[in-house]
Design a protein around this motif. Structure first.
Motif, PDB file in Angstrom:
ATOM      1  N   LEU A 264       0.843  -1.195   0.000  1.00  0.00           N
ATOM      2  CA  LEU A 264       0.000   0.000   0.000  1.00  0.00           C
ATOM      3  C   LEU A 264       0.885   1.255   0.000  1.00  0.00           C
ATOM      4  CD1 LEU A 264      -2.795   1.379   0.419  1.00  0.00           C
ATOM      5  CD2 LEU A 264      -2.490   1.029   2.857  1.00  0.00           C
ATOM      6  N   LEU A 265       1.908   1.241   0.866  1.00  0.00           N
ATOM      7  CA  LEU A 265       2.790   2.414   0.956  1.00  0.00           C
ATOM      8  C   LEU A 265       3.605   2.601  -0.323  1.00  0.00           C
ATOM      9  CD1 LEU A 265       4.154   1.834   4.589  1.00  0.00           C
ATOM     10  CD2 LEU A 265       2.470   3.531   3.871  1.00  0.00           C
ATOM     11  N   ASP A 266       4.085   1.480  -0.880  1.00  0.00           N
ATOM     12  CA  ASP A 266       4.939   1.546  -2.087  1.00  0.00           C
ATOM     13  C   ASP A 266       4.128   1.631  -3.374  1.00  0.00           C
ATOM     14  OD1 ASP A 266       7.106   1.244  -0.498  1.00  0.00           O
ATOM     15  OD2 ASP A 266       7.634  -0.787  -1.134  1.00  0.00           O
ATOM     16  N   ARG A 267       2.808   1.467  -3.250  1.00  0.00           N
ATOM     17  CA  ARG A 267       1.949   1.352  -4.440  1.00  0.00           C
ATOM     18  C   ARG A 267       2.430   0.197  -5.333  1.00  0.00           C
ATOM     19  NH1 ARG A 267      -2.839   2.911  -3.159  1.00  0.00           N
ATOM     20  NH2 ARG A 267      -2.749   4.786  -1.951  1.00  0.00           N
ATOM     21  N   GLY A 268       2.846  -0.882  -4.684  1.00  0.00           N
ATOM     22  CA  GLY A 268       3.242  -2.096  -5.411  1.00  0.00           C
ATOM     23  C   GLY A 268       1.972  -2.821  -5.846  1.00  0.00           C
ATOM     24  N   GLU A 269       1.804  -3.004  -7.137  1.00  0.00           N
ATOM     25  CA  GLU A 269       0.507  -3.495  -7.629  1.00  0.00           C
ATOM     26  C   GLU A 269       0.356  -5.017  -7.598  1.00  0.00           C
ATOM     27  OE1 GLU A 269      -0.907  -1.687 -11.138  1.00  0.00           O
ATOM     28  OE2 GLU A 269      -0.628   0.310 -10.302  1.00  0.00           O
ATOM     29  N   VAL A 270       1.477  -5.717  -7.642  1.00  0.00           N
ATOM     30  CA  VAL A 270       1.401  -7.181  -7.702  1.00  0.00           C
ATOM     31  C   VAL A 270       2.292  -7.775  -6.616  1.00  0.00           C
ATOM     32  CG1 VAL A 270       1.812  -9.215  -9.178  1.00  0.00           C
ATOM     33  CG2 VAL A 270       1.006  -7.096 -10.200  1.00  0.00           C
ATOM     34  N   ARG A 271       1.767  -8.819  -5.964  1.00  0.00           N
ATOM     35  CA  ARG A 271       2.558  -9.516  -4.938  1.00  0.00           C
ATOM     36  C   ARG A 271       2.297 -10.999  -5.089  1.00  0.00           C
ATOM     37  NH1 ARG A 271       6.723  -8.512  -1.587  1.00  0.00           N
ATOM     38  NH2 ARG A 271       5.927  -6.404  -1.272  1.00  0.00           N
ATOM     39  N   ARG A 272       3.372 -11.770  -5.078  1.00  0.00           N
ATOM     40  CA  ARG A 272       3.260 -13.228  -5.222  1.00  0.00           C
ATOM     41  C   ARG A 272       2.424 -13.578  -6.461  1.00  0.00           C
ATOM     42  NH1 ARG A 272       2.481 -14.508   1.304  1.00  0.00           N
ATOM     43  NH2 ARG A 272       4.636 -14.102   1.837  1.00  0.00           N
ATOM     44  N   GLY A 273       2.638 -12.800  -7.500  1.00  0.00           N
ATOM     45  CA  GLY A 273       1.974 -13.062  -8.772  1.00  0.00           C
ATOM     46  C   GLY A 273       0.495 -12.683  -8.836  1.00  0.00           C
ATOM     47  N   ARG A 274      -0.013 -12.074  -7.780  1.00  0.00           N
ATOM     48  CA  ARG A 274      -1.444 -11.697  -7.739  1.00  0.00           C
ATOM     49  C   ARG A 274      -1.570 -10.194  -7.460  1.00  0.00           C
ATOM     50  NH1 ARG A 274      -4.197 -16.458  -5.263  1.00  0.00           N
ATOM     51  NH2 ARG A 274      -3.194 -18.178  -6.348  1.00  0.00           N
ATOM     52  N   PRO A 275      -2.731  -9.613  -7.770  1.00  0.00           N
ATOM     53  CA  PRO A 275      -2.909  -8.190  -7.447  1.00  0.00           C
ATOM     54  C   PRO A 275      -2.735  -7.975  -5.935  1.00  0.00           C
ATOM     55  CG  PRO A 275      -4.752  -9.012  -8.754  1.00  0.00           C
ATOM     56  CD  PRO A 275      -3.923 -10.202  -8.396  1.00  0.00           C
ATOM     57  N   ALA A 276      -2.045  -6.910  -5.573  1.00  0.00           N
ATOM     58  CA  ALA A 276      -1.868  -6.603  -4.143  1.00  0.00           C
ATOM     59  C   ALA A 276      -3.240  -6.317  -3.522  1.00  0.00           C
ATOM     60  CB  ALA A 276      -0.961  -5.390  -3.999  1.00  0.00           C
TER      61      ALA A 276
ATOM     62  N   GLU B   8      12.868   6.012   7.434  1.00  0.00           N
ATOM     63  CA  GLU B   8      14.142   6.482   6.850  1.00  0.00           C
ATOM     64  C   GLU B   8      14.037   6.520   5.338  1.00  0.00           C
ATOM     65  OE1 GLU B   8      17.526   4.117   8.105  1.00  0.00           O
ATOM     66  OE2 GLU B   8      17.091   4.646  10.177  1.00  0.00           O
ATOM     67  N   GLU B   9      13.497   5.431   4.761  1.00  0.00           N
ATOM     68  CA  GLU B   9      13.357   5.377   3.297  1.00  0.00           C
ATOM     69  C   GLU B   9      12.535   6.549   2.787  1.00  0.00           C
ATOM     70  OE1 GLU B   9      13.656   0.652   2.086  1.00  0.00           O
ATOM     71  OE2 GLU B   9      11.795   1.686   1.747  1.00  0.00           O
ATOM     72  N   GLU B  10      11.485   6.854   3.526  1.00  0.00           N
ATOM     73  CA  GLU B  10      10.587   7.936   3.109  1.00  0.00           C
ATOM     74  C   GLU B  10      11.295   9.290   3.230  1.00  0.00           C
ATOM     75  OE1 GLU B  10       7.798   7.660   1.629  1.00  0.00           O
ATOM     76  OE2 GLU B  10       7.237   9.780   1.712  1.00  0.00           O
ATOM     77  N   LYS B  11      12.018   9.463   4.331  1.00  0.00           N
ATOM     78  CA  LYS B  11      12.688  10.751   4.581  1.00  0.00           C
ATOM     79  C   LYS B  11      13.846  10.975   3.615  1.00  0.00           C
ATOM     80  CE  LYS B  11      14.361  11.739   8.602  1.00  0.00           C
ATOM     81  NZ  LYS B  11      14.786  11.266   9.941  1.00  0.00           N
ATOM     82  N   GLU B  12      14.490   9.864   3.217  1.00  0.00           N
ATOM     83  CA  GLU B  12      15.699   9.988   2.396  1.00  0.00           C
ATOM     84  C   GLU B  12      15.438   9.633   0.934  1.00  0.00           C
ATOM     85  OE1 GLU B  12      18.232   7.412   4.631  1.00  0.00           O
ATOM     86  OE2 GLU B  12      18.577   8.904   6.180  1.00  0.00           O
ATOM     87  N   LYS B  13      14.230   9.850   0.509  1.00  0.00           N
ATOM     88  CA  LYS B  13      13.841   9.565  -0.887  1.00  0.00           C
ATOM     89  C   LYS B  13      14.787  10.239  -1.864  1.00  0.00           C
ATOM     90  CE  LYS B  13       8.999   8.767  -1.771  1.00  0.00           C
ATOM     91  NZ  LYS B  13       7.724   9.389  -2.036  1.00  0.00           N
ATOM     92  N   PHE B  14      15.224   9.497  -2.862  1.00  0.00           N
ATOM     93  CA  PHE B  14      16.123   9.960  -3.925  1.00  0.00           C
ATOM     94  C   PHE B  14      17.472  10.455  -3.399  1.00  0.00           C
ATOM     95  CE2 PHE B  14      11.959  10.276  -6.053  1.00  0.00           C
ATOM     96  CZ  PHE B  14      12.236   9.513  -7.179  1.00  0.00           C
ATOM     97  N   ARG B  15      17.781  10.153  -2.138  1.00  0.00           N
ATOM     98  CA  ARG B  15      19.058  10.612  -1.597  1.00  0.00           C
ATOM     99  C   ARG B  15      20.134   9.529  -1.757  1.00  0.00           C
ATOM    100  NH1 ARG B  15      18.859  12.987   4.314  1.00  0.00           N
ATOM    101  NH2 ARG B  15      16.989  14.081   3.640  1.00  0.00           N
ATOM    102  N   LYS B  16      21.346   9.971  -2.124  1.00  0.00           N
ATOM    103  CA  LYS B  16      22.445   9.009  -2.305  1.00  0.00           C
ATOM    104  C   LYS B  16      23.095   8.741  -0.948  1.00  0.00           C
ATOM    105  CE  LYS B  16      23.178  10.854  -6.898  1.00  0.00           C
ATOM    106  NZ  LYS B  16      23.993  11.763  -7.718  1.00  0.00           N
ATOM    107  N   ILE B  17      22.568   7.766  -0.269  1.00  0.00           N
ATOM    108  CA  ILE B  17      23.058   7.455   1.078  1.00  0.00           C
ATOM    109  C   ILE B  17      24.376   6.668   0.993  1.00  0.00           C
ATOM    110  CG2 ILE B  17      20.785   7.503   2.197  1.00  0.00           C
ATOM    111  CD1 ILE B  17      20.812   4.386   1.945  1.00  0.00           C
ATOM    112  N   SER B  18      25.076   6.576   2.149  1.00  0.00           N
ATOM    113  CA  SER B  18      26.350   5.838   2.177  1.00  0.00           C
ATOM    114  C   SER B  18      26.084   4.324   2.219  1.00  0.00           C
ATOM    115  CB  SER B  18      27.145   6.240   3.413  1.00  0.00           C
ATOM    116  OG  SER B  18      26.452   5.804   4.560  1.00  0.00           O
TER     117      SER B  18
END
Ligand code: FPP
Ligand code: MG
Length: 293
Positions: A56-68, A118-128
């Motif tokens: 839901l957060l990632d807007r991933g549409e398919v999981r385990r070969g089925r609609p999320a 963290e992922e959300e806060k550091e979106k598109f950031r080139k982390i170490s």
């Protein structure tokens, strides 16, 4: 009920439940300590709950070969079903591993949520590299660590053995997420059961992407993804060729091998009778086979 049946009709790989049983010593121990089965199922349901919320957060549409779940039933239902499974998992984990197990699981979820933030806060950031490893540790590796620790604890292994098995799980879990992040870029959607290029679309710069981030064209690629809100086929092609040119898959496979080597070394040092089962699991686990569904 229809929703729940739908979710359980594509049960996934069940890696965490299998690992828990193996860390406890295999089927023989399950007969001796039947609560292991409840714990292993509780762990799998907990994992499922996190995936439903994650899609839901990632807007991933398919999981385990089925609609999320959110795609098929809507956002509200996905939140509620995730919570419902989460509560069910809690009951099962509590019933089978008690207060000690629960506090370990609570800490694990706290870290998972931190990693998501963290992922959300550091979106598109080139982390170490260090930050990346710490993120995948909180997101995935700790789960494998807790699975091994709890399985061994319920089977009444001494504390130092439980911790040693947990360390094995942590190394294995890190290798697993490295592999998952690589497959997001070079895998085939119909083999891995979920769409590719989701991390980049969501602005999550995983290690393969960080390894090509110094290429002059990379910033342009990022701008394009931000502007489009998706990773168009031309961009996918560009990224794939950069990864190959820079030999990134080979580098990541080297790292995966290193984590697997550490995991196996850990098992050998513990000198357990069921060590060979865990070593075989580690080899099979990273062969690519489990990623096919
Ligand atoms: C998958 O990562 C996501 C996780 C391992 C953690 C998700 C955790 C939450 C959403 C918060 C906790 C939720 C509950 C119900 C306690 P990924 O997006 O890299 O993997 P993917 O490629 O399989 O989607
Ligand atoms: Mg996701």
């Amino acid at each position: 009920m229809e929703i729940i049946n739908g979710i359980f009709s594509s049960p996934g790989k069940g890696l965490r439940g299998k690992l828990l049983t193996l860390a406890a010593g295999g089927e023989e121990k399950v007969v001796q300590f039947p609560q292991l089965r409840v714990l292993a199922s509780g762990i799998e349901i907990l994992h499922l709950a996190t995936l439903i919320h994650d899609d839901l957060l990632d807007r991933g549409e398919v999981r385990r070969g089925r609609p999320a779940v959110w795609r098929k039933w809507g956002d509200k239902t996905a939140v509620i079903i995730g919570d419902y499974l989460f509560a069910t998992a809690y009951l099962m984990i509590n019933a089978s591993s008690g207060e000690r197990g629960m506090s370990r699981v609570n800490l694990l979820i706290k870290e998972m949520v931190e990693a998501e933030l963290e992922e959300e806060k550091e979106k598109f950031r080139k982390i170490s590299f260090k930050r990346y490893i710490s993120r995948i540790e909180k997101k995935t590796a700790r789960f494998f660590q807790v699975v091994c620790e709890l399985g061994a604890e319920v089977a009444l292994f001494p504390r130092e053995i439980c911790l040693g098995l947990g360390e094995f799980g942590r190394q294995l879990g890190t290798a697993y997420q490295l592999f998952d992040d690589l497959l997001d870029l070079i895998g085939e959607g119909n083999n891995i059961g979920k769409p590719v290029f989701q991390d980049l679309r969501n602005g999550v710069l995983t290690l393969p992407l960080l390894l090509i981030a110094k290429q002059p064209v990379f910033n342009k690629v990022l701008d394009q993804v931000k502007a489009d809100g998706k990773v168009k086929p031309g961009v996918q092609k560009k990224i794939k060729s950069l990864l190959i040119e820079e030999r990134v898959p080979k580098h990541i496979w080297g790292l995966i091998d290193e984590y697997r080597r550490r995991a196996k070394k850990q098992i050998k040092e513990l000198g357990l009778p069921h060590g060979s089962l865990l070593i075989a699991f580690a080899d099979r686990f990273l062969s690519g086979e489990p990623f096919k569904n």
